[in-house]
Design a protein around this motif. Sequence first.
Motif, PDB file in Angstrom:
ATOM      1  N   LYS A   1      40.712  59.323  42.149  1.00 27.24           N
ATOM      2  CA  LYS A   1      42.149  59.106  42.309  1.00 27.24           C
ATOM      3  C   LYS A   1      42.538  59.116  43.775  1.00 27.24           C
ATOM      4  O   LYS A   1      43.424  58.360  44.206  1.00 27.24           O
ATOM      5  N   ALA A   2      41.858  59.951  44.552  1.00 25.88           N
ATOM      6  CA  ALA A   2      42.148  60.014  45.988  1.00 25.88           C
ATOM      7  C   ALA A   2      41.893  58.673  46.665  1.00 25.88           C
ATOM      8  O   ALA A   2      42.601  58.295  47.613  1.00 25.88           O
ATOM      9  N   THR A   3      40.906  57.936  46.172  1.00 27.58           N
ATOM     10  CA  THR A   3      40.609  56.628  46.758  1.00 27.58           C
ATOM     11  C   THR A   3      41.772  55.664  46.542  1.00 27.58           C
ATOM     12  O   THR A   3      42.068  54.840  47.412  1.00 27.58           O
ATOM     13  N   ILE A   4      42.426  55.752  45.394  1.00 27.00           N
ATOM     14  CA  ILE A   4      43.599  54.908  45.155  1.00 27.00           C
ATOM     15  C   ILE A   4      44.676  55.209  46.189  1.00 27.00           C
ATOM     16  O   ILE A   4      45.297  54.284  46.745  1.00 27.00           O
ATOM     17  N   PHE A   5      44.897  56.485  46.458  1.00 25.50           N
ATOM     18  CA  PHE A   5      45.899  56.851  47.464  1.00 25.50           C
ATOM     19  C   PHE A   5      45.467  56.390  48.849  1.00 25.50           C
ATOM     20  O   PHE A   5      46.293  55.918  49.648  1.00 25.50           O
ATOM     21  N   ASN A   6      44.178  56.503  49.140  1.00 30.27           N
ATOM     22  CA  ASN A   6      43.692  56.071  50.451  1.00 30.27           C
ATOM     23  C   ASN A   6      43.849  54.570  50.643  1.00 30.27           C
ATOM     24  O   ASN A   6      44.178  54.108  51.734  1.00 30.27           O
ATOM     25  N   ARG A   7      43.606  53.812  49.600  1.00 35.43           N
ATOM     26  CA  ARG A   7      43.643  52.348  49.717  1.00 35.43           C
ATOM     27  C   ARG A   7      45.047  51.777  49.545  1.00 35.43           C
ATOM     28  O   ARG A   7      45.390  50.780  50.168  1.00 35.43           O
ATOM     29  N   PHE A   8      45.852  52.383  48.656  1.00 34.98           N
ATOM     30  CA  PHE A   8      47.150  51.777  48.303  1.00 34.98           C
ATOM     31  C   PHE A   8      48.346  52.690  48.537  1.00 34.98           C
ATOM     32  O   PHE A   8      49.481  52.265  48.333  1.00 34.98           O
ATOM     33  N   GLY A   9      48.114  53.925  48.903  1.00 35.55           N
ATOM     34  CA  GLY A   9      49.224  54.828  49.180  1.00 35.55           C
ATOM     35  C   GLY A   9      49.839  55.466  47.957  1.00 35.55           C
ATOM     36  O   GLY A   9      50.851  56.158  48.061  1.00 35.55           O
ATOM     37  N   GLY A  10      49.279  55.230  46.782  1.00 35.53           N
ATOM     38  CA  GLY A  10      49.819  55.821  45.551  1.00 35.53           C
ATOM     39  C   GLY A  10      50.222  54.762  44.547  1.00 35.53           C
ATOM     40  O   GLY A  10      49.893  53.571  44.682  1.00 35.53           O
ATOM     41  N   ARG A  11      50.972  55.172  43.528  1.00 38.99           N
ATOM     42  CA  ARG A  11      51.321  54.274  42.420  1.00 38.99           C
ATOM     43  C   ARG A  11      52.166  53.092  42.871  1.00 38.99           C
ATOM     44  O   ARG A  11      51.929  51.951  42.465  1.00 38.99           O
ATOM     45  N   ILE A  12      53.184  53.339  43.691  1.00 36.43           N
ATOM     46  CA  ILE A  12      54.069  52.250  44.095  1.00 36.43           C
ATOM     47  C   ILE A  12      53.292  51.185  44.857  1.00 36.43           C
ATOM     48  O   ILE A  12      53.433  49.984  44.601  1.00 36.43           O
ATOM     49  N   GLY A  13      52.454  51.607  45.784  1.00 44.16           N
ATOM     50  CA  GLY A  13      51.656  50.644  46.530  1.00 44.16           C
ATOM     51  C   GLY A  13      50.709  49.876  45.640  1.00 44.16           C
ATOM     52  O   GLY A  13      50.503  48.663  45.826  1.00 44.16           O
ATOM     53  N   LEU A  14      50.124  50.555  44.665  1.00 44.51           N
ATOM     54  CA  LEU A  14      49.211  49.881  43.741  1.00 44.51           C
ATOM     55  C   LEU A  14      49.966  48.885  42.870  1.00 44.51           C
ATOM     56  O   LEU A  14      49.503  47.756  42.652  1.00 44.51           O
ATOM     57  N   ILE A  15      51.127  49.285  42.370  1.00 40.73           N
ATOM     58  CA  ILE A  15      51.940  48.365  41.572  1.00 40.73           C
ATOM     59  C   ILE A  15      52.277  47.110  42.380  1.00 40.73           C
ATOM     60  O   ILE A  15      52.143  45.988  41.904  1.00 40.73           O
ATOM     61  N   GLU A  16      52.696  47.312  43.621  1.00 46.20           N
ATOM     62  CA  GLU A  16      53.095  46.166  44.434  1.00 46.20           C
ATOM     63  C   GLU A  16      51.906  45.272  44.778  1.00 46.20           C
ATOM     64  O   GLU A  16      52.083  44.074  45.012  1.00 46.20           O
ATOM     65  N   ALA A  17      50.703  45.832  44.761  1.00 44.86           N
ATOM     66  CA  ALA A  17      49.513  45.037  45.056  1.00 44.86           C
ATOM     67  C   ALA A  17      49.122  44.120  43.900  1.00 44.86           C
ATOM     68  O   ALA A  17      48.426  43.123  44.114  1.00 44.86           O
ATOM     69  N   VAL A  18      49.586  44.442  42.684  1.00 47.22           N
ATOM     70  CA  VAL A  18      49.145  43.665  41.514  1.00 47.22           C
ATOM     71  C   VAL A  18      50.299  43.114  40.683  1.00 47.22           C
ATOM     72  O   VAL A  18      50.065  42.423  39.690  1.00 47.22           O
ATOM     73  N   ILE A  19      51.539  43.386  41.071  1.00 49.23           N
ATOM     74  CA  ILE A  19      52.668  43.047  40.215  1.00 49.23           C
ATOM     75  C   ILE A  19      52.806  41.539  40.014  1.00 49.23           C
ATOM     76  O   ILE A  19      53.298  41.078  38.984  1.00 49.23           O
ATOM     77  N   GLU A  20      52.348  40.754  40.965  1.00 49.27           N
ATOM     78  CA  GLU A  20      52.431  39.302  40.794  1.00 49.27           C
ATOM     79  C   GLU A  20      51.592  38.853  39.606  1.00 49.27           C
ATOM     80  O   GLU A  20      52.057  38.084  38.760  1.00 49.27           O
ATOM     81  N   GLU A  21      50.346  39.363  39.533  1.00 45.93           N
ATOM     82  CA  GLU A  21      49.475  38.998  38.428  1.00 45.93           C
ATOM     83  C   GLU A  21      49.930  39.603  37.107  1.00 45.93           C
ATOM     84  O   GLU A  21      49.790  38.996  36.052  1.00 45.93           O
ATOM     85  N   VAL A  22      50.486  40.814  37.157  1.00 53.79           N
ATOM     86  CA  VAL A  22      50.834  41.531  35.934  1.00 53.79           C
ATOM     87  C   VAL A  22      52.142  41.032  35.326  1.00 53.79           C
ATOM     88  O   VAL A  22      52.251  40.885  34.107  1.00 53.79           O
TER      89      VAL A  22
END
Length: 209
Positions: free
Chosen positions: A61-82
């Motif tokens: 889970k820490a890797t997700i925070f390191n790469r995307f900054g947390g849930r919001i950053g991860l959502i914004e990284a994939v929201i176009e496809e989703v």
Amino acid sequence: MGQIESAGAGTSGGAVPSATRLRADARRNSEQIRAAAIGAFQGRGLTVPLEEVAKAAGVSKATIFNRFGGRIGLIEAVIEEVVATELFAVIDHARTIADAGERTAYYLTALRDLQYRQPAVNDVLLQTYPHSQQLMEICRAGSEANTEIVAAARASGALRPEFTEGDLHALVVDTALALKYGQRPPRDEYDRRTTYLLDGIRGPRPARG
């Protein structure tokens, strides 16, 4: 000269990963996380625990925070496809339909289909994560489409004259709440209720000629 050779030998020996190797590992981790997030969000919505996304990606889970900054950053990284690609395709296609009544029927039917198939759409419509600028932008675009479609349909007599953009918004949000927190109906029952909904808001066509 000897110092340079020594450093190069240490790197090639594998004791210390090279910068290129680190970048490749980071890129691979990011791609794995994005793929896992797309699968999880499409299947279960944007509120899936990040631990489950991390497990599916084979990272912590820490890797997700390191790469995307947390849930919001991860959502914004994939929201176009989703969400965004399909939702905007519905809006764009609706705008190509000349008849206002047919446009409204297509738009509401297609939107309800997305809500049933893609749980993440309901999280967007419910503004579950208002701190995401991209989610809020999707909501803004959807609101503009609602206003445009309802105004044209009312002007043509395709909708009941008292039916407003706010009514359409409420219907969409009610559906989102029911699908997210209630018991999911069978698809045939859901589609039958879409027909009832359209029949209820349709206005009488003005007499021709």
